[in-house]
Scaffold this motif. Structure first.
Motif, PDB file in Angstrom:
ATOM      1  N   GLN A  30       0.808  -1.217   0.000  1.00 21.17           N
ATOM      2  CA  GLN A  30       0.000   0.000   0.000  1.00 21.17           C
ATOM      3  C   GLN A  30       0.843   1.269   0.000  1.00 21.17           C
ATOM      4  OE1 GLN A  30      -3.306  -0.042   2.870  1.00 21.17           O
ATOM      5  NE2 GLN A  30      -3.233  -2.275   2.821  1.00 21.17           N
ATOM      6  N   THR A  31       2.110   1.152   0.327  1.00 25.77           N
ATOM      7  CA  THR A  31       2.979   2.331   0.331  1.00 25.77           C
ATOM      8  C   THR A  31       3.517   2.667  -1.056  1.00 25.77           C
ATOM      9  OG1 THR A  31       5.070   1.118   0.733  1.00 25.77           O
ATOM     10  CG2 THR A  31       3.735   1.682   2.660  1.00 25.77           C
ATOM     11  N   PRO A  33       2.091   3.103  -4.261  1.00 23.90           N
ATOM     12  CA  PRO A  33       1.513   4.205  -5.041  1.00 23.90           C
ATOM     13  C   PRO A  33       1.844   5.585  -4.456  1.00 23.90           C
ATOM     14  CG  PRO A  33      -0.100   2.472  -4.707  1.00 23.90           C
ATOM     15  CD  PRO A  33       1.062   2.139  -3.830  1.00 23.90           C
ATOM     16  N   LEU A  34       1.986   5.650  -3.139  1.00 26.26           N
ATOM     17  CA  LEU A  34       2.342   6.926  -2.516  1.00 26.26           C
ATOM     18  C   LEU A  34       3.760   7.335  -2.898  1.00 26.26           C
ATOM     19  CD1 LEU A  34       0.848   6.311   1.045  1.00 26.26           C
ATOM     20  CD2 LEU A  34      -0.204   7.521  -0.885  1.00 26.26           C
ATOM     21  N   ALA A  35       4.660   6.360  -2.985  1.00 27.16           N
ATOM     22  CA  ALA A  35       6.027   6.653  -3.406  1.00 27.16           C
ATOM     23  C   ALA A  35       6.063   7.077  -4.873  1.00 27.16           C
ATOM     24  CB  ALA A  35       6.914   5.429  -3.187  1.00 27.16           C
ATOM     25  N   ALA A  37       3.662   8.580  -6.442  1.00 21.98           N
ATOM     26  CA  ALA A  37       3.094   9.929  -6.500  1.00 21.98           C
ATOM     27  C   ALA A  37       4.160  10.994  -6.269  1.00 21.98           C
ATOM     28  CB  ALA A  37       1.970  10.080  -5.474  1.00 21.98           C
ATOM     29  N   GLN A  38       5.098  10.700  -5.387  1.00 20.17           N
ATOM     30  CA  GLN A  38       6.179  11.657  -5.107  1.00 20.17           C
ATOM     31  C   GLN A  38       7.067  11.872  -6.326  1.00 20.17           C
ATOM     32  OE1 GLN A  38       6.602  13.429  -2.132  1.00 20.17           O
ATOM     33  NE2 GLN A  38       4.576  12.580  -1.740  1.00 20.17           N
ATOM     34  N   VAL A 179      10.729   3.163  -2.317  1.00 20.07           N
ATOM     35  CA  VAL A 179       9.671   2.378  -1.675  1.00 20.07           C
ATOM     36  C   VAL A 179      10.098   1.776  -0.342  1.00 20.07           C
ATOM     37  CG1 VAL A 179       8.506   1.841  -3.837  1.00 20.07           C
ATOM     38  CG2 VAL A 179      10.308   0.325  -3.008  1.00 20.07           C
ATOM     39  N   LYS A 191       8.095  -4.793  -3.804  1.00 17.17           N
ATOM     40  CA  LYS A 191       7.681  -3.384  -3.895  1.00 17.17           C
ATOM     41  C   LYS A 191       8.388  -2.638  -5.019  1.00 17.17           C
ATOM     42  CE  LYS A 191       8.393  -2.101   0.366  1.00 17.17           C
ATOM     43  NZ  LYS A 191       8.441  -1.196   1.531  1.00 17.17           N
TER      44      LYS A 191
END
Length: 267
Positions: A30-31, A33-35, A37-38, A179, A191
């Motif tokens: 789950q982490t 897509p956030l990475a 996005a950055q 990630v 990941k």
């Protein structure tokens, strides 16, 4: 120690239940897509460079080893059926050759000269773009290939999962998706591989949309290579032109392309 090789946040994995293993992996996933996005500003700059080159007649190359190489080949191979482009427009190259797609070729990634030789087989030139894929950012095959490409005036991009790598220093357009440690220490097919896949999806899809291969949100240039895609093509025509399924199917058989059917009605 690089982040991709740093110890997992989890330990004693062999003592965990199946549910605990799955929940732990999912929590880590789950982490990703956030990475990603950055890294969107870096991805945006890379896509702009690719689009400019491809509009001028250039091609897009992916080079990588192991999981990274396979991901590049997957993305390249999906462009013709999805967007109707020639098979030699987006090209994936893996260390060790095509046999390495299914079975690891020992030490293939350690040859710093081979990637450039592989690229030269395609008569690569400054009209083209090379994307180097390496989770660690230091794979010799990829580093050597990108370095020689840059020396030859070819636009260079990289996708890595560590900061400030040798690969990122070579690339004109570095994309760094950090990630963190893998669930199984050092297993970058997890990941890091997911992150690379997401970025490749974004690069090829955004590029093909910019090149005009999507109408509205539909794949109007897709190859009609199986029953599912023919059915999808008929439904696109039905929606666009207000026709029955039978009418759409007949027109699709006549013109052989969703785009050609739609354009024939708009002339």
């Amino acid at each position: 120690m690089s982040i991709t090789e740093s110890p997992s946040h989890y330990d004693h994995l062999e003592q965990m239940s199946i549910r605990e293993l799955l929940e732990g992996m999912n929590r880590e996933d789950q982490t990703v897509p956030l990475a990603v996005a950055q890294a969107i500003p870096q991805i945006e700059a890379a896509v702009k460079a690719i689009v400019q080159k491809m509009k001028a007649g250039g091609r897009l190359f992916y080079i990588g080893a192991g999981t990274s190489g396979r991901l590049g080949i997957v993305d390249a191979s999906e462009c013709p059926p999805t967007f109707g482009v020639p098979h030699d427009l987006v090209i994936g190259i893996i260390a060790g050759g095509d046999q390495a797609i299914r079975k690891a070729v020992e030490f293939a990634e350690d040859d710093e000269q081979q990637a450039w030789k592989d690229l030269q087989a395609y008569d690569i030139s400054p009209r083209d773009v090379v994307v180097g894929l390496s989770a660690s950012g230091r794979t010799p095959y990829v580093v050597g290939g990108l370095r020689e490409a840059k020396k030859s005036g070819i636009t260079t991009i990289c996708i890595t999962c560590n900061p400030d790598t040798v690969l990122a220093k070579i690339a004109q357009y570095p994309i760094e998706v950090i990630v963190g440690p893998e669930f199984v220490t050092g297993s970058t097919r997890l990941k890091a591989g997911t992150a690379q896949k997401l970025v490749l999806n974004m690069i090829s899809t955004a590029t093909m949309i910019q090149l005009g291969h999507v109408r509205g949100n539909k794949m109007v240039d897709m190859q009609l290579a199986n029953t599912k895609l023919i059915d999808r093509g008929c439904k696109i025509i039905m929606e666009e032109l207000g026709l029955s399924y039978t009418e759409a199917r007949n027109l699709l058989e006549q013109y052989g392309s969703v785009r050609k059917v739609i354009e024939s009605f708009n002339e």
